[in-house]
Design a protein around this motif. Structure first.
Motif, PDB file in Angstrom:
ATOM      1  N   LEU A 126       1.187  -1.030   0.160  1.00 40.96           N
ATOM      2  CA  LEU A 126       0.322  -0.275   0.164  1.00 40.96           C
ATOM      3  C   LEU A 126       0.801   1.471  -0.053  1.00 40.96           C
ATOM      4  CD1 LEU A 126      -2.704  -0.834   2.723  1.00 40.96           C
ATOM      5  CD2 LEU A 126      -3.048  -1.276   0.188  1.00 40.96           C
ATOM      6  N   SER A 127       1.864   1.139   0.952  1.00 45.42           N
ATOM      7  CA  SER A 127       3.139   2.436   1.196  1.00 45.42           C
ATOM      8  C   SER A 127       4.065   2.644  -0.830  1.00 45.42           C
ATOM      9  CB  SER A 127       4.341   1.758   1.934  1.00 45.42           C
ATOM     10  OG  SER A 127       4.712   1.068   1.261  1.00 45.42           O
ATOM     11  N   GLN A 128       3.307   2.011  -1.538  1.00 46.17           N
ATOM     12  CA  GLN A 128       3.421   2.531  -3.641  1.00 46.17           C
ATOM     13  C   GLN A 128       2.479   3.270  -3.868  1.00 46.17           C
ATOM     14  OE1 GLN A 128       6.845   0.862  -4.152  1.00 46.17           O
ATOM     15  NE2 GLN A 128       6.679   0.691  -2.011  1.00 46.17           N
ATOM     16  N   LYS A 129       1.879   3.013  -3.203  1.00 42.44           N
ATOM     17  CA  LYS A 129       0.817   4.522  -3.760  1.00 42.44           C
ATOM     18  C   LYS A 129       0.424   5.124  -2.460  1.00 42.44           C
ATOM     19  CE  LYS A 129      -3.837   4.769  -6.070  1.00 42.44           C
ATOM     20  NZ  LYS A 129      -4.444   4.046  -6.857  1.00 42.44           N
ATOM     21  N   TYR A 130       0.192   5.256  -0.992  1.00 41.83           N
ATOM     22  CA  TYR A 130       0.017   5.851  -0.835  1.00 41.83           C
ATOM     23  C   TYR A 130       0.607   6.248   0.809  1.00 41.83           C
ATOM     24  CZ  TYR A 130      -4.763   4.145  -3.051  1.00 41.83           C
ATOM     25  OH  TYR A 130      -5.749   3.678  -3.543  1.00 41.83           O
ATOM     26  N   ASN A 131       0.223   7.399   0.993  1.00 43.79           N
ATOM     27  CA  ASN A 131       1.056   7.281   2.299  1.00 43.79           C
ATOM     28  C   ASN A 131       0.801   6.912   3.747  1.00 43.79           C
ATOM     29  OD1 ASN A 131       1.938   9.030   4.711  1.00 43.79           O
ATOM     30  ND2 ASN A 131       1.563  11.459   4.546  1.00 43.79           N
ATOM     31  N   THR A 132       1.051   5.740   3.871  1.00 47.52           N
ATOM     32  CA  THR A 132       0.394   4.265   5.155  1.00 47.52           C
ATOM     33  C   THR A 132       1.463   4.215   6.590  1.00 47.52           C
ATOM     34  OG1 THR A 132      -0.398   3.308   2.988  1.00 47.52           O
ATOM     35  CG2 THR A 132       0.091   1.993   4.817  1.00 47.52           C
ATOM     36  N   LEU A 133       0.554   4.273   7.292  1.00 46.13           N
ATOM     37  CA  LEU A 133       1.113   3.993   8.663  1.00 46.13           C
ATOM     38  C   LEU A 133       0.871   1.920   9.368  1.00 46.13           C
ATOM     39  CD1 LEU A 133       1.667   5.487  11.756  1.00 46.13           C
ATOM     40  CD2 LEU A 133      -0.642   5.789  11.778  1.00 46.13           C
ATOM     41  N   CYS A 134       1.601   2.146   9.869  1.00 45.32           N
ATOM     42  CA  CYS A 134       1.210   0.553  10.345  1.00 45.32           C
ATOM     43  C   CYS A 134       1.908   0.189  11.755  1.00 45.32           C
ATOM     44  CB  CYS A 134       1.554  -1.065   9.093  1.00 45.32           C
ATOM     45  SG  CYS A 134       3.426  -0.825   8.950  1.00 45.32           S
ATOM     46  N   ALA A 178      -1.379 -13.332  -0.793  1.00 42.34           N
ATOM     47  CA  ALA A 178      -2.378 -13.558  -1.597  1.00 42.34           C
ATOM     48  C   ALA A 178      -3.252 -12.220  -1.380  1.00 42.34           C
ATOM     49  CB  ALA A 178      -2.188 -14.744  -2.320  1.00 42.34           C
ATOM     50  N   SER A 179      -3.385 -12.703  -0.253  1.00 44.38           N
ATOM     51  CA  SER A 179      -3.944 -11.304   0.244  1.00 44.38           C
ATOM     52  C   SER A 179      -3.612  -9.942   0.855  1.00 44.38           C
ATOM     53  CB  SER A 179      -4.126 -11.901   2.318  1.00 44.38           C
ATOM     54  OG  SER A 179      -2.882 -11.321   3.230  1.00 44.38           O
ATOM     55  N   ALA A 180      -2.011  -9.587   1.100  1.00 46.75           N
ATOM     56  CA  ALA A 180      -1.825  -8.339   0.389  1.00 46.75           C
ATOM     57  C   ALA A 180      -1.830  -8.030  -0.781  1.00 46.75           C
ATOM     58  CB  ALA A 180       0.424  -8.506   0.896  1.00 46.75           C
ATOM     59  N   ILE A 181      -1.284  -8.820  -1.759  1.00 51.04           N
ATOM     60  CA  ILE A 181      -2.119  -8.824  -3.281  1.00 51.04           C
ATOM     61  C   ILE A 181      -3.927  -8.346  -3.674  1.00 51.04           C
ATOM     62  CG2 ILE A 181      -2.140  -9.844  -5.756  1.00 51.04           C
ATOM     63  CD1 ILE A 181      -0.035 -11.065  -4.787  1.00 51.04           C
ATOM     64  N   SER A 182      -4.442  -9.094  -2.552  1.00 53.98           N
ATOM     65  CA  SER A 182      -5.163  -9.103  -3.214  1.00 53.98           C
ATOM     66  C   SER A 182      -6.066  -7.465  -2.281  1.00 53.98           C
ATOM     67  CB  SER A 182      -6.173  -9.653  -2.396  1.00 53.98           C
ATOM     68  OG  SER A 182      -5.871 -10.830  -2.831  1.00 53.98           O
ATOM     69  N   ILE A 183      -5.910  -6.827  -1.451  1.00 54.96           N
ATOM     70  CA  ILE A 183      -5.632  -5.360  -0.751  1.00 54.96           C
ATOM     71  C   ILE A 183      -5.292  -4.459  -1.370  1.00 54.96           C
ATOM     72  CG2 ILE A 183      -5.482  -4.041   1.363  1.00 54.96           C
ATOM     73  CD1 ILE A 183      -7.189  -6.126   2.180  1.00 54.96           C
ATOM     74  N   GLY A 184      -4.376  -4.948  -2.154  1.00 57.42           N
ATOM     75  CA  GLY A 184      -3.060  -3.785  -2.874  1.00 57.42           C
ATOM     76  C   GLY A 184      -4.857  -3.730  -4.525  1.00 57.42           C
ATOM     77  N   LYS A 185      -5.399  -4.571  -4.973  1.00 55.43           N
ATOM     78  CA  LYS A 185      -5.950  -4.581  -5.967  1.00 55.43           C
ATOM     79  C   LYS A 185      -7.244  -3.979  -5.267  1.00 55.43           C
ATOM     80  CE  LYS A 185      -4.408  -8.383  -8.722  1.00 55.43           C
ATOM     81  NZ  LYS A 185      -5.087  -8.008 -10.035  1.00 55.43           N
ATOM     82  N   ILE A 186      -7.871  -3.998  -4.787  1.00 59.74           N
ATOM     83  CA  ILE A 186      -9.012  -3.983  -4.119  1.00 59.74           C
ATOM     84  C   ILE A 186      -8.825  -2.309  -3.840  1.00 59.74           C
ATOM     85  CG2 ILE A 186     -10.174  -3.584  -1.693  1.00 59.74           C
ATOM     86  CD1 ILE A 186     -10.257  -6.183  -1.048  1.00 59.74           C
ATOM     87  N   LEU A 187      -7.420  -2.033  -3.608  1.00 61.67           N
ATOM     88  CA  LEU A 187      -7.058  -0.289  -3.128  1.00 61.67           C
ATOM     89  C   LEU A 187      -6.870   0.582  -4.744  1.00 61.67           C
ATOM     90  CD1 LEU A 187      -6.450  -0.380   0.148  1.00 61.67           C
ATOM     91  CD2 LEU A 187      -8.498   0.561  -0.572  1.00 61.67           C
ATOM     92  N   ASP A 188      -6.697  -0.344  -5.401  1.00 65.19           N
ATOM     93  CA  ASP A 188      -6.403   0.723  -6.798  1.00 65.19           C
ATOM     94  C   ASP A 188      -5.674   0.400  -7.518  1.00 65.19           C
ATOM     95  OD1 ASP A 188      -8.942   0.793  -8.122  1.00 65.19           O
ATOM     96  OD2 ASP A 188      -9.484   2.375  -6.808  1.00 65.19           O
ATOM     97  N   ILE A 189      -4.456  -0.667  -6.764  1.00 65.59           N
ATOM     98  CA  ILE A 189      -3.483   0.092  -6.986  1.00 65.59           C
ATOM     99  C   ILE A 189      -2.566  -1.156  -8.000  1.00 65.59           C
ATOM    100  CG2 ILE A 189      -0.995  -0.262  -5.557  1.00 65.59           C
ATOM    101  CD1 ILE A 189      -2.044  -0.310  -3.296  1.00 65.59           C
TER     102      ILE A 189
END
Length: 425
Positions: free
Chosen positions: A113-121, A270-281
């Motif tokens: 997610l941090s490739q596109k968004y300002n992300t905190l974890c 796979a879950s990380a890829i899927s979350i990325g796809k859900i959030l339009d990355i």
């Protein structure tokens, strides 16, 4: 204290801390009670080190200093403040829980997610009723996404953490035999973890499930979810391939890869890829995130050391993660195999039985040597000459010349407090 007044103080500060030893100038100190300490005792120390205010809940400290703020419950105030800070932000929260792989999955999602968004974890393993609020208080005006890991060892803990962090998207990595002492068995684990599903359903959130996990499919009591997996009916269909020490995932004509050890990590990637796809990355950005992913210390690490190849996973252990680690190691490594396992904790009345099952499972494997560390493993009778038992890590170091182990592949797996990482040097 009124939450808006507390929030105003927070906005004028440099953040919060619960540790007087590391507090920075103009942070707010929250005095939290632990099993072996009372944070109220350090309220003045925090002020001396530059804290803007100290929040206390010990009546003896009331009205002693204009920088001492008395509340009924410091922990509750910390949680309320974090919830308020989250609610005042436009941030989208991705919440995750599960028995195994939470931190690895959290870091994978963050990296993508941090490739596109300002992300905190969530930092490290700060995934409980104190750690989650501390993470939420790091949300700034420009934070777009927060990835929040939620841990639990009893019923209603995930429910309470959801009330605080208010996730918009959520996933459960898996259901395993972890924290059985608190949950009372696997049924309790499932009930506790699926509190995340219940929150998201009630609040119209977005659920992601692993379509290859029958428990997830059964426990997700709604048709409004997104799925991933090898199952061809999934929204995101993956093929999982092991190739040259890399995990490769094929999806819709794109080839994703991640340099992480252990085939049990396929669903986590796979879950990380899927979350990325859900959030339009897009796929290239997702792959960039996977390229930048790094395992945390003592988790799924592969170390080359003086002719030995060490597979280190000594951050935590429970029966399901232990079995997965043993099976994966036995499958991948063909010969010269050594296993060093530490006790699995927080299993309560299930403890001896679960450790015995692990030993019985090991009997079937062709390992050269098996070293078992901890009082629980040591209490079990073993007839196999390949097995040696030690009450603790120090006893193993003293009782065995580890320098004589050469040209071996070595799996090291155990609960955190066993301290098996001390063996590396």
């Amino acid at each position: 204290m009124d939450i808006q007044n507390l929030y105003s103080l927070f906005q004028s500060s440099k953040g919060v801390s619960i540790d007087s030893r590391s507090i920075k100038k103009d942070e707010i100190y929250f005095s939290i009670k632990g099993q072996n300490f009372d944070g109220n005792s350090f309220a003045f120390d925090a002020l001396d080190k530059g804290a803007k205010f100290s929040i206390v809940d010990d009546p003896k400290l009331k009205n002693q200093n204009n920088k001492i703020i008395f509340v009924e419950n410091s922990l509750k105030e910390l949680q309320n403040l974090s919830k308020y800070n989250r609610s005042k932000s436009d941030v989208k929260v991705v919440g995750l829980t599960g028995s195994n792989g939470k931190t690895t999955t959290k870091n994978l999602i963050y990296s993508v997610l941090s490739q596109k968004y300002n992300t905190l974890c969530t930092s490290g393993n700060l995934n409980n009723h104190i750690g989650v609020p501390l993470t939420l208080l790091n949300i700034k005006s420009d934070t777009e996404i927060a990835v929040i890991e939620m841990g639990a060892n009893h019923i209603r803990e995930i429910e309470n953490l959801c009330q605080i962090c208010m996730p918009d998207i959520g996933l459960i990595t898996n259901f395993g035999s972890a924290h059985l002492e608190g949950f009372g068995g696997l049924e309790g684990v499932i009930e506790g973890k699926t509190e995340l599903y219940k929150y998201l359903i009630k609040n119209y959130g977005h659920i992601l499930i692993n379509n290859d996990d029958n428990i997830q499919k059964e426990e997700c009591k709604t048709d409004l979810y997104t799925s991933f997996g090898k199952d061809k009916s999934s929204d995101f269909v993956f093929d999982y391939i092991k190739e040259n020490n890399k995990l490769v995932l094929l999806n819709n004509g794109f080839r994703y890869s991640c340099n992480i050890y252990g085939e049990y990590n396929f669903p986590n990637i796979a879950s990380a890829i899927s979350i990325g796809k859900i959030l339009d990355i897009d796929s290239d950005q997702i792959q960039n995130g996977l390229n930048k992913f790094q395992t945390e210390e003592n988790r799924s690490e592969v170390l080359q050391y003086q002719g030995n190849k060490i597979y280190l996973d000594a951050y935590n252990a429970n029966p399901s993660s232990m079995t997965a680690a043993i099976d994966n190691f036995n499958k991948e490594i063909k010969n010269n195999k050594v296993v060093i396992l530490g006790d699995m904790l927080e299993l309560g009345s299930f403890s001896k039985d679960e450790h015995t099952k692990i030993i019985n499972h090991l009997y079937k494997m062709d390992f050269d040597s098996v070293y078992l560390v901890g009082e629980i493993f040591s209490s079990i009778n073993i007839s196999d000459s390949r097995f040696k038992k030690f009450n603790n890590t120090e006893e193993l170091i003293k009782g065995l010349d580890l320098t004589k182990i050469n040209d071996k592949s070595i799996l090291i797996k155990g609960s955190r407090s066993i301290g098996l990482e001390k063996l590396i040097n």
